[in-house]
Design a protein around this motif. Sequence first.
Motif, PDB file in Angstrom:
ATOM      1  N   GLU A   1      31.785  38.978  33.897  1.00  0.00           N
ATOM      2  CA  GLU A   1      31.939  40.390  34.268  1.00  0.00           C
ATOM      3  C   GLU A   1      32.822  40.546  35.498  1.00  0.00           C
ATOM      4  OE1 GLU A   1      27.811  41.367  34.512  1.00  0.00           O
ATOM      5  OE2 GLU A   1      27.556  41.086  32.348  1.00  0.00           O
ATOM      6  N   LEU A   2      32.706  39.630  36.445  1.00  0.00           N
ATOM      7  CA  LEU A   2      33.559  39.688  37.629  1.00  0.00           C
ATOM      8  C   LEU A   2      35.024  39.495  37.252  1.00  0.00           C
ATOM      9  CD1 LEU A   2      31.435  37.672  40.217  1.00  0.00           C
ATOM     10  CD2 LEU A   2      32.018  40.105  40.348  1.00  0.00           C
ATOM     11  N   HIS A   3      35.291  38.566  36.368  1.00  0.00           N
ATOM     12  CA  HIS A   3      36.669  38.311  35.937  1.00  0.00           C
ATOM     13  C   HIS A   3      37.313  39.576  35.367  1.00  0.00           C
ATOM     14  CE1 HIS A   3      37.608  33.976  36.238  1.00  0.00           C
ATOM     15  NE2 HIS A   3      36.310  33.785  36.153  1.00  0.00           N
ATOM     16  N   ARG A   4      36.517  40.439  34.779  1.00  0.00           N
ATOM     17  CA  ARG A   4      37.055  41.613  34.080  1.00  0.00           C
ATOM     18  C   ARG A   4      36.760  42.928  34.800  1.00  0.00           C
ATOM     19  NH1 ARG A   4      34.958  39.628  28.102  1.00  0.00           N
ATOM     20  NH2 ARG A   4      36.549  38.031  27.820  1.00  0.00           N
ATOM     21  N   TYR A   5      36.284  42.846  36.016  1.00  0.00           N
ATOM     22  CA  TYR A   5      35.859  44.065  36.691  1.00  0.00           C
ATOM     23  C   TYR A   5      37.070  44.962  36.951  1.00  0.00           C
ATOM     24  CZ  TYR A   5      32.294  46.703  39.167  1.00  0.00           C
ATOM     25  OH  TYR A   5      31.378  47.656  39.528  1.00  0.00           O
ATOM     26  N   PRO A   6      36.937  46.260  36.688  1.00  0.00           N
ATOM     27  CA  PRO A   6      38.104  47.150  36.791  1.00  0.00           C
ATOM     28  C   PRO A   6      38.458  47.567  38.207  1.00  0.00           C
ATOM     29  CG  PRO A   6      36.177  48.385  36.085  1.00  0.00           C
ATOM     30  CD  PRO A   6      35.756  46.943  36.123  1.00  0.00           C
ATOM     31  N   LYS A   7      37.615  47.214  39.174  1.00  0.00           N
ATOM     32  CA  LYS A   7      37.873  47.550  40.573  1.00  0.00           C
ATOM     33  C   LYS A   7      38.088  46.263  41.360  1.00  0.00           C
ATOM     34  CE  LYS A   7      35.011  51.680  40.096  1.00  0.00           C
ATOM     35  NZ  LYS A   7      33.900  52.520  40.600  1.00  0.00           N
ATOM     36  N   PRO A   8      38.836  46.317  42.454  1.00  0.00           N
ATOM     37  CA  PRO A   8      39.056  45.101  43.236  1.00  0.00           C
ATOM     38  C   PRO A   8      37.745  44.484  43.708  1.00  0.00           C
ATOM     39  CG  PRO A   8      40.480  46.887  43.992  1.00  0.00           C
ATOM     40  CD  PRO A   8      39.514  47.490  43.024  1.00  0.00           C
ATOM     41  N   VAL A   9      37.661  43.161  43.615  1.00  0.00           N
ATOM     42  CA  VAL A   9      36.502  42.412  44.105  1.00  0.00           C
ATOM     43  C   VAL A   9      37.013  41.408  45.128  1.00  0.00           C
ATOM     44  CG1 VAL A   9      34.592  40.880  43.540  1.00  0.00           C
ATOM     45  CG2 VAL A   9      35.267  42.673  41.924  1.00  0.00           C
TER      46      VAL A   9
ATOM     47  N   GLY B   1      41.059  55.119  44.156  1.00  0.00           N
ATOM     48  CA  GLY B   1      40.153  55.139  43.012  1.00  0.00           C
ATOM     49  C   GLY B   1      40.796  54.618  41.741  1.00  0.00           C
ATOM     50  N   HIS B   2      42.062  54.225  41.804  1.00  0.00           N
ATOM     51  CA  HIS B   2      42.746  53.608  40.663  1.00  0.00           C
ATOM     52  C   HIS B   2      42.781  52.097  40.902  1.00  0.00           C
ATOM     53  CE1 HIS B   2      43.938  57.507  39.095  1.00  0.00           C
ATOM     54  NE2 HIS B   2      44.366  57.845  40.313  1.00  0.00           N
ATOM     55  N   GLY B   3      42.162  51.362  40.018  1.00  0.00           N
ATOM     56  CA  GLY B   3      41.936  49.939  40.228  1.00  0.00           C
ATOM     57  C   GLY B   3      43.184  49.146  40.576  1.00  0.00           C
ATOM     58  N   GLN B   4      44.244  49.284  39.798  1.00  0.00           N
ATOM     59  CA  GLN B   4      45.446  48.489  40.031  1.00  0.00           C
ATOM     60  C   GLN B   4      46.124  48.869  41.343  1.00  0.00           C
ATOM     61  OE1 GLN B   4      47.873  48.889  36.495  1.00  0.00           O
ATOM     62  NE2 GLN B   4      46.843  47.171  35.490  1.00  0.00           N
ATOM     63  N   THR B   5      46.178  50.170  41.621  1.00  0.00           N
ATOM     64  CA  THR B   5      46.796  50.625  42.867  1.00  0.00           C
ATOM     65  C   THR B   5      46.014  50.114  44.073  1.00  0.00           C
ATOM     66  OG1 THR B   5      47.613  52.625  41.784  1.00  0.00           O
ATOM     67  CG2 THR B   5      47.498  52.654  44.187  1.00  0.00           C
ATOM     68  N   ASP B   6      44.695  50.223  44.004  1.00  0.00           N
ATOM     69  CA  ASP B   6      43.862  49.774  45.112  1.00  0.00           C
ATOM     70  C   ASP B   6      43.929  48.253  45.278  1.00  0.00           C
ATOM     71  OD1 ASP B   6      43.136  52.341  45.722  1.00  0.00           O
ATOM     72  OD2 ASP B   6      41.236  52.274  44.625  1.00  0.00           O
ATOM     73  N   ALA B   7      44.005  47.535  44.159  1.00  0.00           N
ATOM     74  CA  ALA B   7      44.120  46.082  44.242  1.00  0.00           C
ATOM     75  C   ALA B   7      45.415  45.683  44.939  1.00  0.00           C
ATOM     76  CB  ALA B   7      44.054  45.470  42.853  1.00  0.00           C
TER      77      ALA B   7
ATOM     78  N   MET C   1      41.100  28.431  24.416  1.00  0.00           N
ATOM     79  CA  MET C   1      39.992  29.337  24.117  1.00  0.00           C
ATOM     80  C   MET C   1      40.110  30.615  24.939  1.00  0.00           C
ATOM     81  SD  MET C   1      36.382  27.275  24.000  1.00  0.00           S
ATOM     82  CE  MET C   1      35.867  26.300  22.585  1.00  0.00           C
ATOM     83  N   ASP C   2      39.623  31.732  24.402  1.00  0.00           N
ATOM     84  CA  ASP C   2      39.492  32.908  25.261  1.00  0.00           C
ATOM     85  C   ASP C   2      38.231  32.741  26.114  1.00  0.00           C
ATOM     86  OD1 ASP C   2      37.192  33.884  23.867  1.00  0.00           O
ATOM     87  OD2 ASP C   2      38.459  34.968  22.460  1.00  0.00           O
ATOM     88  N   TYR C   3      38.108  33.592  27.135  1.00  0.00           N
ATOM     89  CA  TYR C   3      37.050  33.378  28.111  1.00  0.00           C
ATOM     90  C   TYR C   3      35.660  33.568  27.508  1.00  0.00           C
ATOM     91  CZ  TYR C   3      34.927  33.101  32.713  1.00  0.00           C
ATOM     92  OH  TYR C   3      34.172  32.710  33.794  1.00  0.00           O
ATOM     93  N   ASP C   4      35.522  34.498  26.569  1.00  0.00           N
ATOM     94  CA  ASP C   4      34.225  34.685  25.921  1.00  0.00           C
ATOM     95  C   ASP C   4      33.777  33.420  25.208  1.00  0.00           C
ATOM     96  OD1 ASP C   4      33.926  37.259  26.791  1.00  0.00           O
ATOM     97  OD2 ASP C   4      34.528  38.205  24.922  1.00  0.00           O
ATOM     98  N   ALA C   5      34.722  32.756  24.549  1.00  0.00           N
ATOM     99  CA  ALA C   5      34.398  31.533  23.823  1.00  0.00           C
ATOM    100  C   ALA C   5      34.008  30.414  24.793  1.00  0.00           C
ATOM    101  CB  ALA C   5      35.573  31.098  22.958  1.00  0.00           C
ATOM    102  N   VAL C   6      34.676  30.350  25.940  1.00  0.00           N
ATOM    103  CA  VAL C   6      34.323  29.355  26.956  1.00  0.00           C
ATOM    104  C   VAL C   6      32.901  29.581  27.453  1.00  0.00           C
ATOM    105  CG1 VAL C   6      34.838  28.514  29.284  1.00  0.00           C
ATOM    106  CG2 VAL C   6      36.703  28.949  27.681  1.00  0.00           C
ATOM    107  N   VAL C   7      32.568  30.842  27.731  1.00  0.00           N
ATOM    108  CA  VAL C   7      31.217  31.160  28.208  1.00  0.00           C
ATOM    109  C   VAL C   7      30.175  30.780  27.167  1.00  0.00           C
ATOM    110  CG1 VAL C   7      29.668  33.054  28.838  1.00  0.00           C
ATOM    111  CG2 VAL C   7      31.968  32.947  29.812  1.00  0.00           C
ATOM    112  N   ALA C   8      30.448  31.086  25.908  1.00  0.00           N
ATOM    113  CA  ALA C   8      29.506  30.745  24.839  1.00  0.00           C
ATOM    114  C   ALA C   8      29.328  29.235  24.733  1.00  0.00           C
ATOM    115  CB  ALA C   8      29.992  31.326  23.518  1.00  0.00           C
ATOM    116  N   MET C   9      30.429  28.506  24.848  1.00  0.00           N
ATOM    117  CA  MET C   9      30.371  27.046  24.774  1.00  0.00           C
ATOM    118  C   MET C   9      29.565  26.463  25.935  1.00  0.00           C
ATOM    119  SD  MET C   9      33.603  24.356  24.746  1.00  0.00           S
ATOM    120  CE  MET C   9      34.208  24.909  26.346  1.00  0.00           C
ATOM    121  N   GLU C  10      29.815  26.949  27.140  1.00  0.00           N
ATOM    122  CA  GLU C  10      29.075  26.448  28.291  1.00  0.00           C
ATOM    123  C   GLU C  10      27.597  26.822  28.231  1.00  0.00           C
ATOM    124  OE1 GLU C  10      32.551  26.243  31.749  1.00  0.00           O
ATOM    125  OE2 GLU C  10      30.945  27.737  31.900  1.00  0.00           O
ATOM    126  N   THR C  11      27.303  27.992  27.720  1.00  0.00           N
ATOM    127  CA  THR C  11      25.903  28.415  27.599  1.00  0.00           C
ATOM    128  C   THR C  11      25.141  27.479  26.672  1.00  0.00           C
ATOM    129  OG1 THR C  11      26.520  30.721  28.007  1.00  0.00           O
ATOM    130  CG2 THR C  11      24.377  30.328  26.982  1.00  0.00           C
TER     131      THR C  11
END
Length: 356
Positions: free
Chosen positions: A98-106, A207-213, A297-307
Amino acid sequence: MVRFQFLPTRHGARIAEILLDTPGTLNAQNLAMVREIRTQLELWRDDASVVAVLMRGVGEKAFCAGGDIKALYYAMTEPGRITEADDFFAEEYALCRELHRYPKPVLAWGNGVVMGGGWGLLAGASHRVVTEISVLAMPEIGIGLFPDVGASDWLGRLKLNVGRMLFLTASRLNAADALAAGAADWALPATSFEVLLQGLDELPWTGHGQTDAAMLSQLLEALSSALPCPLPPAQWEPVQDLVAELVAGDDLLQITRRIAACQTDNVWITQAQKQMATGSPNSIVLSWTLAQRAQGMDYDAVVAMETLAARHSVRHGDFSEGVRARLIDRDNQPRWQDATVEEALARGVTRWFDAV
């Protein structure tokens, strides 16, 4: 525990702050903490007043040293509690996704120890800051686990294949090496956090994710120029070409033998040799296999594999024995299932990918 607070800015926007607050265990996470963070991230995602997220650890020693390994040990070894370990790994990996895909700067303030799941949080942040005392590592082979929280993917993206050396030998990167390897984006002095907060307060958040990032990146660039970080001497970078030669190729047995046989007085490499020699051969083989499979692999597949690999690890691997030896009994004499990487390879890896 984990605490949350809002940092108001002069233009009316708010920055949501995540404070990992278990300094006695170097801010290690447990299942309750992971769940609370996920809940808050979901709420902040849809809160227009929240423009960014700041993550940091309480105290001066650590951002986050990973998961609460002792709690996981008791979940693995006490009757009827194994699903607690399953839930921890599944939800910890989901949090990093979820952090990898978060729409706001982290922004992750990676001060001090950044290990295991802590590195997973740092890797998931859009803006990764280290200080002169930061130490990054995925030391899981030493306790019979594997570099997880998406590391099967992102360790392979570090420069000159240094990620291979890290997961095969539990080696560490200091702040200088983290920057050189691409594991961090900026370095600031550990004493500059209040200056950073002042800069965050003054930004004209939109308030715009890319601009704020982009604005946040400019701020961190300016601060890193104005406040040079007193970085320690690099350890990996001076031997990066040798390390790349040691881990080159697709033959794990050849690579581990090459690392073990390397004749050098370089302290970083000799420490790596010692750690690989005392790590779990099963973990080394599993870590290698996961990293190889993660390519493409896409990231979802990596997470599933590691789980799935984690579910096997808490039941059938060297994990409980490694934790017993390192953290419970502290005899530092784990009885690994296989004595060598060659034996572990001969036993095969298909069992790690069967449904549990």
